[in-house]
Design a protein around this motif. Structure first.
Motif, mmCIF file in Angstrom:
data_model
loop_
_atom_site.group_PDB
_atom_site.id
_atom_site.type_symbol
_atom_site.label_atom_id
_atom_site.label_comp_id
_atom_site.label_asym_id
_atom_site.label_seq_id
_atom_site.Cartn_x
_atom_site.Cartn_y
_atom_site.Cartn_z
ATOM 1 N N THR A 63 0.823 -1.203 0.000
ATOM 2 C CA THR A 63 0.000 0.000 0.000
ATOM 3 C C THR A 63 0.864 1.263 0.000
ATOM 4 O OG1 THR A 63 -0.144 -0.001 2.405
ATOM 5 C CG2 THR A 63 -1.838 -1.177 1.220
ATOM 6 N N ASP A 64 2.110 1.150 0.462
ATOM 7 C CA ASP A 64 3.020 2.292 0.339
ATOM 8 C C ASP A 64 3.298 2.617 -1.115
ATOM 9 O OD1 ASP A 64 3.466 2.451 3.060
ATOM 10 O OD2 ASP A 64 5.045 0.959 2.989
ATOM 11 N N ARG A 65 3.361 1.573 -1.921
ATOM 12 C CA ARG A 65 3.814 1.749 -3.311
ATOM 13 C C ARG A 65 2.698 2.195 -4.230
ATOM 14 N NH1 ARG A 65 7.064 -0.610 0.347
ATOM 15 N NH2 ARG A 65 9.207 -0.577 -0.367
ATOM 16 N N MET A 66 1.493 2.284 -3.731
ATOM 17 C CA MET A 66 0.412 2.751 -4.609
ATOM 18 C C MET A 66 0.401 4.272 -4.653
ATOM 19 S SD MET A 66 -2.626 0.089 -4.141
ATOM 20 C CE MET A 66 -2.877 0.555 -2.483
ATOM 21 N N ASP A 67 -0.053 4.874 -3.574
ATOM 22 C CA ASP A 67 0.012 6.333 -3.505
ATOM 23 C C ASP A 67 1.276 6.681 -2.745
ATOM 24 O OD1 ASP A 67 -0.250 8.954 -3.275
ATOM 25 O OD2 ASP A 67 -2.191 8.977 -2.310
ATOM 26 N N TYR A 68 2.391 6.771 -3.482
ATOM 27 C CA TYR A 68 3.663 6.953 -2.797
ATOM 28 C C TYR A 68 3.842 8.375 -2.289
ATOM 29 C CZ TYR A 68 4.297 7.728 -7.759
ATOM 30 O OH TYR A 68 4.109 8.110 -9.055
ATOM 31 N N MET A 72 1.167 7.060 4.104
ATOM 32 C CA MET A 72 0.519 6.825 5.403
ATOM 33 C C MET A 72 -0.981 6.590 5.227
ATOM 34 S SD MET A 72 2.725 7.237 8.011
ATOM 35 C CE MET A 72 4.341 7.897 8.319
ATOM 36 N N SER A 73 -1.605 7.355 4.344
ATOM 37 C CA SER A 73 -3.037 7.171 4.116
ATOM 38 C C SER A 73 -3.310 5.790 3.554
ATOM 39 C CB SER A 73 -3.561 8.217 3.140
ATOM 40 O OG SER A 73 -3.586 9.459 3.737
ATOM 41 N N GLY A 74 -2.470 5.350 2.635
ATOM 42 C CA GLY A 74 -2.656 4.022 2.077
ATOM 43 C C GLY A 74 -2.565 2.956 3.145
ATOM 44 N N ASN A 75 -1.563 3.095 4.035
ATOM 45 C CA ASN A 75 -1.444 2.150 5.148
ATOM 46 C C ASN A 75 -2.690 2.152 5.996
ATOM 47 O OD1 ASN A 75 1.141 1.602 4.408
ATOM 48 N ND2 ASN A 75 2.098 2.885 5.945
ATOM 49 N N LEU A 76 -3.158 3.348 6.341
ATOM 50 C CA LEU A 76 -4.286 3.441 7.264
ATOM 51 C C LEU A 76 -5.554 2.847 6.636
ATOM 52 C CD1 LEU A 76 -5.270 4.426 9.968
ATOM 53 C CD2 LEU A 76 -5.806 6.603 8.946
ATOM 54 N N ALA A 77 -5.765 3.112 5.346
ATOM 55 C CA ALA A 77 -6.974 2.580 4.709
ATOM 56 C C ALA A 77 -6.956 1.062 4.702
ATOM 57 C CB ALA A 77 -7.079 3.114 3.280
ATOM 58 N N TYR A 78 -5.814 0.494 4.370
ATOM 59 C CA TYR A 78 -5.740 -0.963 4.314
ATOM 60 C C TYR A 78 -5.880 -1.574 5.705
ATOM 61 C CZ TYR A 78 -3.869 -5.584 4.185
ATOM 62 O OH TYR A 78 -3.717 -6.924 4.384
ATOM 63 N N LEU A 79 -5.134 -1.033 6.676
ATOM 64 C CA LEU A 79 -5.185 -1.611 8.021
ATOM 65 C C LEU A 79 -6.569 -1.439 8.624
ATOM 66 C CD1 LEU A 79 -1.759 -0.524 9.427
ATOM 67 C CD2 LEU A 79 -2.414 -2.687 8.463
ATOM 68 N N ASN A 152 5.405 2.318 5.716
ATOM 69 C CA ASN A 152 4.996 1.072 6.375
ATOM 70 C C ASN A 152 5.041 1.273 7.892
ATOM 71 O OD1 ASN A 152 4.185 -1.534 6.666
ATOM 72 N ND2 ASN A 152 6.214 -2.414 6.372
ATOM 73 N N ALA A 153 4.468 2.370 8.348
ATOM 74 C CA ALA A 153 4.690 2.799 9.728
ATOM 75 C C ALA A 153 3.689 2.204 10.700
ATOM 76 C CB ALA A 153 4.628 4.321 9.804
ATOM 77 N N PHE A 154 2.585 1.649 10.215
ATOM 78 C CA PHE A 154 1.581 1.127 11.127
ATOM 79 C C PHE A 154 1.539 -0.394 11.022
ATOM 80 C CE2 PHE A 154 -0.660 5.152 9.510
ATOM 81 C CZ PHE A 154 0.118 5.941 10.316
#
Lengths: 367, 249
Positions: A63-68, A72-79, A152-154
């Motif tokens: 998810t980091d590599r999608m909206d690079y 953080m937003s990508g991480n949060l949406a997935y998690l 990949n912080a979360f």
């Protein structure tokens, strides 16, 4: 005596103003754009196919590599989607840290947008200033998680680490400085005659059209619709924060500029509140088993308000620790559909302005 | 050996022991994930179009509604136009492959209503050779989502303005998100990007000495002809005779 002839012109995929690898097939009548056919997929890496073969925890780095630009937003949406599927509760302190990071990243993303958008239209100096401030945010991220772009912080059910010592003071110092710098940007651009000429009335799209084309985010808010998932469907701790949803009814590129500029200040407000309210003690990771065991044959959709609009993740579980289907609903993909109606009838030079105002990230749209 | 994740079933008798005489039904609290959420649009839909939609399924505060493909357009149009429903935003449209089921593809429509603050998921199924009605007349934004579902899964949408691939190249064979599509792709696609031919390329001799000789030969060949510089004779590069390499700067 005068003869007109339609012309087909290729713009991209290596055009500097397309912000990545976007190719546009333009049909022109002189300087006027008759039609445009966007060609995307140059950055398609098959992340959804890959995700079907990985455990839930191993999908987060994708998810980091999608909206690079706003990882953080990508991480949060997935998690958030995984936590919703498995019914996991996130501790309060972890939620605060998540919101701090996401809002800082929203500022960084908008700064990148402002710099490149203005650079495309012809304002060089603002680019240097916004990247100077963006660099400070990236330094803060580096101090927290060690990475400057793909964080990949979360983790599922929380965050892995507390804020490092001294980070809070650094961050508060930056926010104080940023308020001044934000004022400087506005002084450079907001009443600049060239900027107004290039943005006012360009890329017009009203609320009805936006909704019909599934356009969300600042583009929709600049059309007068106060749609913000942080207010409408609060996730994390957004219901405990005080903030406004900036709205403008100009429907054009300048209105979107105003909305995004105001959003940056709201993000500053939110981070300040979070730093103040955040509990000093408390768990960072919630309770969960070593393996994810979601219910069989269930599906969830979870969406957050990313800097570009609604950023959603749709998961189908088959009872194992891997998703049966993992679909990313990314806002760049949906918003890019608005490009053609926005530029039709306009000038070629305004295509560049419209690409900038949509604030697309091609990694986000191609996945 | 059960790990901490593999908990044994509550009612399983221990091996070798006598079965319990009266297994009490375990009293479980209701799962909060399965709680029923109120949705005025759903009640309205079932009242106005009875029999068109199936029973709703609730999970994690979301509502999933099954619709037969024949009734899809009718239900969608109603949900879009009725003021009590007012789903003016098609958030997402996607498909999933279930190869073992009778109708292979499951297509979901995520709808959102801004004025009523509701969300709804419509779910329909379509077989491999069949086509599904396109919802682009109702939500024009479905255009790209349907192209994507066609591209990655091969679902055909009837009435779509231009159903062509969007993420994969136009000449791609197969639909990658199908479950029978191998994860590394087909070997034919690997051949396209084979680099062996490139690395085996032999290079011509490009030492400075050879280059100087070739340049001298060219000058000699064209000497005296039109356009050849008569007044500025060719000066070959200084060459180190032992190594054949250029010397100095």
């Amino acid at each position: 005596m005068f003869r007109t002839q339609e012309m087909e012109i290729n713009m991209g995929p290596q055009h500097p103003s397309t912000h990545g690898v976007l190719r546009l097939k333009l049909r022109l009548d002189g300087e006027r754009v008759i039609d445009v056919w966007p060609v995307i997929g140059y950055l398609h890496r098959g992340i959804e196919k890959l995700a079907e073969s990985k455990e839930f925890v191993k999908i987060t780095p994708f998810t980091d590599r999608m909206d690079y630009v706003c990882a953080m937003s990508g991480n949060l949406a997935y998690l958030g989607a995984v936590e919703k599927l498995c019914g996991i509760k996130v501790p309060e302190k972890a939620n605060y840290i998540r919101v701090i990071m996401v809002e800082l990243n929203r500022i960084a993303s908008h700064l990148l947008w402002l710099g490149t958008h203005a650079l495309d239209i012809g304002a060089m100096s603002i680019f240097l200033y916004t990247f100077r401030e963006r660099e400070m945010i990236l330094d803060l991220f580096e101090a927290y998680c060690g990475a400057r772009l793909t964080y990949n912080a979360f983790r599922i059910s929380g965050v892995p680490a507390d804020l490092p010592p001294g980070w809070k003071e650094e961050c508060l110092g930056f926010l104080k400085l940023f308020r001044q710098r934000h004022h400087e940007y506005e002084q450079i651009l907001s009443a600049n005659r060239i900027w107004l000429k290039r943005t006012k009335g360009v890329g017009y799209m009203d609320a009805e059209q936006c909704l019909a084309l599934s356009v969300t985010g600042p583009v929709l808010r600049a059309a007068g619709v106060a749609r913000d998932l942080r207010k409408d469907e609060p996730y994390a701790i957004y219901d405990q924060l005080e903030f406004d949803v900036p709205v403008d009814d100009g429907c054009d590129t300048y209105a979107r500029y105003l909305v995004r500029m105001a959003e940056m200040l709201q993000a500053v407000r939110m981070v300040e509140q979070c730093l103040e309210k955040m509990p000093s003690e408390g768990p960072l990771m919630g309770m969960r088993g070593r393996k994810m065991r979601p219910r069989k044959d269930e599906e969830v959709y979870f969406a957050i308000e990313g800097p570009r609009g609604e950023q959603g993740v749709y998961l189908i579980s088959d009872g194992t620790d891997r998703p049966y289907r993992c679909k990313f609903r990314n806002s760049s993909f949906a918003n890019l559909q608005a490009l053609a109606p926005m530029v039709q009838g306009g000038l070629v030079a305004d295509v560049v302005a419209v690409i900038g105002t949509l604030d697309i990230v091609l990694g986000d749209s191609d996945r | 050996m059960p790990t901490d994740d593999d908990k044994p079933e509550a009612g399983t008798p221990p091996p070798g022991g006598a079965p319990p005489p009266a297994p009490k039904p375990p009293v479980k609290p209701p799962d909060p994930l399965l709680a029923v959420v109120p949705c005025p649009a759903l009640d309205r839909l079932r009242e106005m179009l009875p029999g068109r939609v199936g029973d709703p399924h609730f999970f994690a505060g979301e509502i999933t509604l099954k619709v037969a493909p024949d009734h899809l357009l009718e239900v969608c149009r109603f949900l879009r136009q009725d003021p009590a429903c007012g789903f003016e935003l098609l958030v997402d449209l996607t498909g999933t492959d279930f190869p073992d089921e009778e109708k292979r593809f499951r297509v979901v429509y995520h709808l959102a209503s801004l004025r009523n603050g509701q969300r709804l998921r419509l779910r329909t199924e379509v077989g491999e050779g069949d086509s599904l009605a396109s919802v682009t007349p109702i939500w024009p934004g479905a255009n790209w989502f349907e192209r994507e579902a066609f591209d990655l899964l091969g679902i055909h949408f009837a009435g779509h303005p231009r159903l062509v691939r969007i993420l994969m190249p136009d000449d791609w064979v197969g639909h990658p998100l199908r479950k029978d599509y191998p994860l590394p792709g087909y070997p034919e696609h690997h051949l396209r990007y084979r680099t062996a031919d490139v690395t085996r390329r032999s290079y011509v001799d490009i030492s400075w000495k050879a280059a100087g000789e070739r340049a001298a030969a060219i000058v000699k060949k064209y000497k005296g002809q039109v356009g050849a510089p008569e007044s500025a004779p060719h000066v070959p590069m200084p060459v180190d005779e032992t190594s054949g390499q250029k010397t100095g700067d």
